[in-house]
Design an enzyme around this catalytic site. Structure first.
Site, short mmCIF file in Angstrom:
data_model
loop_
_atom_site.label_atom_id
_atom_site.label_comp_id
_atom_site.label_asym_id
_atom_site.label_seq_id
_atom_site.Cartn_x
_atom_site.Cartn_y
_atom_site.Cartn_z
N CYS A 1 -2.12 -0.58 7.59
CA CYS A 1 -1.29 0.63 7.51
C CYS A 1 -1.49 1.49 8.76
O CYS A 1 -0.53 2.07 9.28
CB CYS A 1 -1.61 1.42 6.26
N CYS A 56 -5.81 1.70 5.73
CA CYS A 56 -6.46 0.46 6.12
C CYS A 56 -5.92 0.05 7.49
O CYS A 56 -4.98 0.65 8.00
CB CYS A 56 -6.21 -0.63 5.08
N HIS A 85 0.84 -1.20 0.00
CA HIS A 85 0.00 0.00 0.00
C HIS A 85 0.88 1.25 0.00
O HIS A 85 2.05 1.20 0.37
CB HIS A 85 -0.92 0.00 1.22
N GLU A 141 1.22 3.76 1.94
CA GLU A 141 1.91 4.11 3.18
C GLU A 141 3.19 3.27 3.34
O GLU A 141 4.23 3.79 3.76
CB GLU A 141 1.00 3.87 4.39
ZN LIG Z 1 -3.18 -0.14 3.82
#
Ligand SMILES: [Zn+2]
Ligand SMILES: [Zn+2]
Lengths: 246, 328
Positions: free
Chosen positions: A93, A90, A55, A57
């Site tokens: 993260c 999410c 992701h 991040e």
């Molecule tokens: Zn995430």
């Protein structure tokens, strides 16, 4: 003064860039507050990495780590970093940013399925995510721009899908936006600290602080964004090298 | 489907323990409250019920991904006319009114009051008493035993293989501790298509250059991806990996300590099938209902993804204990 929207504007342009590369349009920039400068950035790389965990991040965390060298140094800097991300982190993260000890998160729109800053779980505040203190997560900055980019993405992938699911997913809605339940993410007092007393009607009415969409950020391709971010990040590295020499 | 009595495994359905050593981890707190879903309903004349049943059999039962065997399809409508209210299908199967109407074209009977307002429990009730209660509150249910008994009965376990993997990660955990690893958490990823070659990963956070986020599960997921890329590059034709976005699809994951929220969510993103852990983490764990903040990440109703979780409760394995504030 540089405000939330300036930093988020960079993240939105980066997300637009990701969209043009065929990735999910989610992006983030890490801002080092003492310098007022971007020190890392990331976009989703789930296709490229062949994992479901690459992701934006995490890409930014990797980026920063290669710039500062050690995990210990990352931990030292983390408290002074604000993460600007177009979509709420999410749970994975959100928990990672917490364990890293990040100072603050600012995001655009909610992550309805997996959001870890209040939509599904509160990993930024709950006790189970570790020793490194809590962080405040501020929603709603350039929220409509972030939502529009996701809508572009879904309409595009639906056009490509052999079996379009239904009409509503083919139609691009540019005018209606869901309400934003601020209370899921911030106490009212925190909202006032971020946006000022005069905006509290938005907190109560679940409405956007800014309704006008900056269409040029959403619609214009931005091949120069990577160069711009690289230039900004290199300033941090130079600054750090100078300090180390002194 | 094996009958419960014929299952060669010893299963304690009350305590949810398999072969005295694997405890099924569930969210005990949300068992008493049903997860509710909306369904499409219509009303028909009682005389058309045979036509309706044929219609549902031929057009819906095999197609609708949401199974509704635990509910009674039909209930009487109060009133002078002999009307029946019928659950047509899930709102997932027919996403809007237009989809319902097109499903119903040429159905051969008249209907009225097409609606998606009715809420029904997504799954059967765990006890007969609750089944009666939910029937009155929501929609008439069938009682066909605790649905979890069936779930447990249908799981497959190779207990010898599981023991072998847990013994392997336990001994690596002990070696890591001897080498000075302060967080000796170890995970093995087992590909269902290649069970003989598990990918084993250890926690890296106590290495100076590495990050507090380098937990064994995160490292393992990346190792699986690297491993697959390598294998793909060695193949001349790229037959595997064409649809490999979720590289740990259906993997079994064996890990020494109950994972933290980051790692549990990473397992969901990676679409693993099962996770077996040994040591619970009472403060930072995210699978047991009584761990941490009680997230129960693998069976949290607001997270639509599900994977199977078991804790090894036999006392044959003792991976090194880690400090209770640490995230595994
Ligand atoms: Zn995430
Ligand atoms: Zn972890």
């Amino acid at each position: 003064m540089v405000g939330h929207c300036d930093w988020m504007g960079l993240a939105v342009r980066l997300a637009r860039y990701a969209l043009d590369q065929g990735e999910t349009p989610v992006a983030c920039v890490f801002v080092y507050e003492p310098m007022g400068e971007v020190i890392a950035y990331g976009t989703n790389d789930t296709n490229g990495s062949l994992t479901g965990i690459a992701h934006a991040e995490f890409m930014a965390i990797n980026h920063l780590q290669s710039a500062v060298g050690t995990g210990a140094e990352m931990l030292r800097l983390a408290r002074s970093i604000t993460v600007y991300v177009t979509v709420e982190p999410c749970i994975m993260c959100a928990s990672a940013l917490r364990q890293l000890g990040i100072g603050k998160v600012v995001f655009g729109c909610a992550n309805e399925r997996f959001g870890g800053n209040g939509t599904v779980l509160h990993c930024n505040k709950d006790a189970s995510a570790g020793l490194n203190g809590t962080y405040r997560s501020v929603p709603g900055i350039m929220r409509r721009e972030a939502i529009m980019l996701l809508r572009y993405f879904y309409v595009r992938s639906n056009e490509r899908s052999p079996k379009p699911r239904n009409k509503s997913e083919r139609h691009l809605d540019k005018t209606s936006f869901p309400l934003l339940n601020w209370g899921r993410y911030l106490e009212e007092s925190e909202f006032v600290e971020e946006f000022g007393e005069e905006q509290t009607n938005h907190y109560a009415n679940h409405t956007d602080v800014a309704e006008k969409i900056n269409w040029s950020l959403v619609d214009e391709g931005c091949d120069d964004i990577i160069n711009e971010l690289e230039r900004r990040c290199s300033r941090f590295v130079e600054h750090r090298n100078k300090r180390v020499k002194q | 489907m094996v009958k419960k009595a014929l299952n060669p495994l010893k299963i304690d359905f009350k305590k949810c323990i398999v072969e005295d050593c694997l405890l099924q981890i569930r969210n005990e707190k949300n068992l008493e409250e049903p997860e509710l879903i909306n369904v499409w309903t219509i009303q028909i004349n009682a005389k058309d019920s045979k036509l309706l049943i044929d219609f549902i059999r031929s057009k819906i039962l095999d197609e609708d991904g949401i199974f509704l065997n635990h509910i009674k399809r039909i209930r009487k409508v109060e009133g002078p006319k002999k009307m029946l209210e019928v659950v047509l299908c899930s709102t997932e199967f027919a996403q809007d009114e237009a989809a319902c109407m097109s499903l119903l074209t040429n159905c051969g009977f008249n209907y009225q009051n097409l609606s998606c307002e009715n809420l029904i429990p997504k799954q059967g009730a765990p006890t007969k008493e609750l089944a009666i209660e939910w029937s009155e509150l929501y929609w008439p249910l069938n009682w066909c035993g605790n649905p979890n008994d069936q779930i447990l009965n249908e799981y497959t376990f190779d207990i010898d293989f599981i023991r072998e993997k847990l013994a392997q990660i336990t001994s690596i955990s002990q070696e890591e501790a001897k080498k000075g690893n302060k967080v000796p958490v170890v995970t093995a990823f087992v590909n269902p298509c290649d069970a003989e070659h598990p990918i084993v990963s250890t926690d890296q956070r106590s290495e100076v250059n590495d990050l507090v986020l380098d937990h064994s599960i995160m490292i393992g997921i990346r190792k699986v991806a690297e491993d697959t890329k390598l294998k793909e590059s060695q193949l001349t034709d790229s037959t595997i990996g064409t649809d490999s976005t979720y590289l740990c699809l259906n993997f079994d994951v064996y890990t020494t300590h109950e994972p933290c929220s980051m790692c549990s969510m990473a397992l969901i993103h990676s679409r693993v099938k099962r996770c077996i852990f040994i040591r619970p983490m009472s403060k930072t764990g995210t699978l047991r209902a009584d761990s941490g903040d009680g997230y129960c990440m693998h069976c949290n109703n607001s997270l639509n993804s599900k994977f199977e979780v078991f804790q090894w409760i036999g006392n044959d394995f003792a991976p090194i204990e880690i400090e209770s504030n640490l995230c595994a």
